[in-house]
Design a protein around this motif. Structure first.
Motif, short mmCIF file in Angstrom:
data_model
loop_
_atom_site.label_atom_id
_atom_site.label_comp_id
_atom_site.label_asym_id
_atom_site.label_seq_id
_atom_site.Cartn_x
_atom_site.Cartn_y
_atom_site.Cartn_z
N UNK A 83 0.83 -1.20 0.00
CA UNK A 83 0.00 0.00 0.00
C UNK A 83 0.86 1.25 0.00
N UNK A 84 1.95 1.23 0.77
CA UNK A 84 2.87 2.37 0.80
C UNK A 84 3.46 2.59 -0.59
N UNK A 85 3.87 1.53 -1.25
CA UNK A 85 4.42 1.66 -2.60
C UNK A 85 3.38 2.19 -3.58
N UNK A 86 2.15 1.73 -3.46
CA UNK A 86 1.08 2.23 -4.33
C UNK A 86 0.87 3.74 -4.13
N UNK A 87 0.88 4.17 -2.89
CA UNK A 87 0.72 5.60 -2.60
C UNK A 87 1.87 6.42 -3.20
N UNK A 89 3.81 5.60 -5.73
CA UNK A 89 3.70 5.59 -7.20
C UNK A 89 2.63 6.57 -7.64
N UNK A 90 1.51 6.57 -6.95
CA UNK A 90 0.43 7.49 -7.30
C UNK A 90 0.89 8.94 -7.17
N UNK A 91 1.62 9.26 -6.10
CA UNK A 91 2.14 10.61 -5.89
C UNK A 91 3.09 10.98 -7.02
N UNK A 92 3.96 10.07 -7.39
CA UNK A 92 4.90 10.33 -8.49
C UNK A 92 4.16 10.52 -9.81
N UNK A 93 3.13 9.73 -10.06
CA UNK A 93 2.34 9.88 -11.29
C UNK A 93 1.67 11.24 -11.34
N UNK A 94 1.16 11.68 -10.20
CA UNK A 94 0.54 13.01 -10.15
C UNK A 94 1.57 14.10 -10.42
N UNK A 95 2.75 13.97 -9.83
CA UNK A 95 3.81 14.96 -10.06
C UNK A 95 4.21 14.97 -11.53
#
Length: 104
Positions: A83-87, A89-95
């Motif tokens: 879950x931490x990795x998913x979060x 990755x999601x943050x990086x995708x948004x950036x």
């Protein structure tokens, strides 16, 4: 669950069921002989069930810790780690998406 843990759990469950049935039978005999009241028998049975539930919770906790230990030794990620990795990755995708919008 490993095969040994599964067999051990089923063995314990069978013993508990058998023990409960034998206790019920013995308590009924004692009530029939007027050596115990119905309330005393019920109290004893409730106590037996409560202790069984406590042991079940203890066993489940120990089994969970053992499973986590084995998973860690094998290098298997925990649900929390995934879950931490998913979060992240999601943050990086948004950036990256924001950066792409700014550059265009």
């Amino acid at each position: 669950m490993s095969n040994y843990l599964k067999k051990g759990f089923l063995l314990g469950l069978g013993a508990a069921v058998s023990g409960k049935e034998k206790l019920e039978q013995k308590l009924k005999e004692l009530v029939d002989k007027n050596e115990l009241t119905q309330d005393e028998a019920k109290s004893m049975m409730d106590n037996f069930i409560e202790k069984g539930d406590t042991k079940k919770q203890e066993w489940s906790s120990k089994q969970k810790k053992q499973t986590q230990k084995i998973a860690k030794e094998m290098g298997i990620a925990t649900t929390e780690e995934l879950e931490d990795l998913r979060r992240r990755i999601h943050t990086l995708e948004l950036k990256l998406a924001d950066k792409d919008v700014i550059e265009e």
